[in-house]
Enzyme design. Structure first.
Site, short mmCIF file in Angstrom:
data_model
loop_
_atom_site.label_atom_id
_atom_site.label_comp_id
_atom_site.label_asym_id
_atom_site.label_seq_id
_atom_site.Cartn_x
_atom_site.Cartn_y
_atom_site.Cartn_z
CE LYS A 203 -4.39 -1.94 0.81
NZ LYS A 203 -5.34 -2.47 1.76
NE ARG A 239 -7.47 -8.57 0.14
CZ ARG A 239 -7.06 -7.83 -0.88
NH1 ARG A 239 -6.08 -6.96 -0.72
NH2 ARG A 239 -7.64 -7.93 -2.06
#
Ligand code: HH2
Length: 267
Positions: A203, A239
């Site tokens: 991210k 994840r």
């Protein structure tokens, strides 16, 4: 949890798995690399994204699910009841809904009747606008009380509590500081008594942390660091896009925790 985005535009792997043959290969490789679950998605929720129709989402994911169902454990990353229903029929065991059952009013019943697991994630706003100046008084307590409310809602809709995991939603309407604070104080989210999912993988906060103010992705190494930090604070589902690297790092972190447990056990 390995991530397979069957999309042309996901923020870090857009296009890589858009061809079903590539997605099928990636899913198999992730399982071989140690993923306990492979999360298949047909719609990007990156900041600024507009979303796609259920028909388009199904067109993207069905061939992949059909090919690997029964061979490896699958989750479906969707906000739509129609997509979830088809994925469950094809063998998906978990529905990963980034709207936490606020997007499609029919989704809760699909999960309840399907008898599958559910991940409820926190998001402030919607993908199109969520990163424009997100603000919280106390991000950790606000995210936690949101998740508590959604957990109650899901249980009220007939989904057994023991089938539900919670996710503070790294990068969904949050600044870099908000994301790191949520992991630092993960015990507050864990106090709800449910397994916690963390999706820090690649991210943009990780790229910005390392000095690029315009970064749209983060490095694998920074992702692994964030995942280990989350694991050490109690997250049990990570994840990730780079399964092998995470499995190896988490094996080492786990061995340290285990050694501590062995040392504390009565002789
Ligand atoms: N992050 C993304 C998508 N789904 N689900 C959960 N539970 N937690 C997350 O942090 C999460 C998620 C965004 O990442 P990705 O799927 O790689 O990108 P895109 O949404 O652009 O397809």
């Amino acid at each position: 949890m390995g991530v397979v985005n069957v999309t042309p535009d996901s923020f870090s792997d857009g296009g890589v798995n858009y061809d079903p043959a590539d997605a099928i290969g990636s899913a198999r490789r992730m399982a071989a690399d140690g993923a306990a679950l492979v999360d298949v998605g047909g719609e990007s929720t990156r900041p600024g994204s507009e979303g796609v129709s259920a028909g388009e989402e199904l067109r993207r994911v069905v061939r992949v699910l059909e090919a690997v169902a029964g061979e490896l454990p699958l989750s479906i990353d969707t906000t739509k009841a129609e997509v979830a229903r088809t994925a469950i029929d094809l063998g998906a065991e978990l529905v990963n809904d980034v709207t936490a059952l606020r997007g499609d009013p029919a989704l809760a019943e699909v999960v309840a009747t399907g008898g599958v697991y559910l991940c409820l994630m926190h998001m402030r706003g919607e993908p199109r606008t969520m990163q424009s100046d997100p603000h919280y008084e106390d991000v950790v307590s606000e995210v936690t009380s949101f998740l508590e409310g959604r957990l109650r809602f899901a249980v009220g809709a007939g989904i057994p509590e023991e089938r539900i995991a919670l996710d503070p939603g790294i990068g969904f309407g949050k600044t870099l500081q908000h994301n790191f604070e949520l992991v630092r104080r993960l015990d507050v989210v864990l106090s709800l008594g449910r397994p916690v999912v963390i999706g820090f993988s690649r991210k943009r906060s990780l790229g910005r942390l390392l000095g690029d103010p315009e970064a749209v992705t983060g490095s694998v190494a920074a992702s692994v660091g964030a995942a280990v930090a989350a694991y050490e604070r109690g997250a049990t589902i990570l994840r990730v896009h780079d399964v092998r690297e995470h499995v190896e790092a988490l094996a080492a972190a786990h061995a340290v925790a285990d050694a501590g447990a062995a040392a504390a056990a009565p002789r």
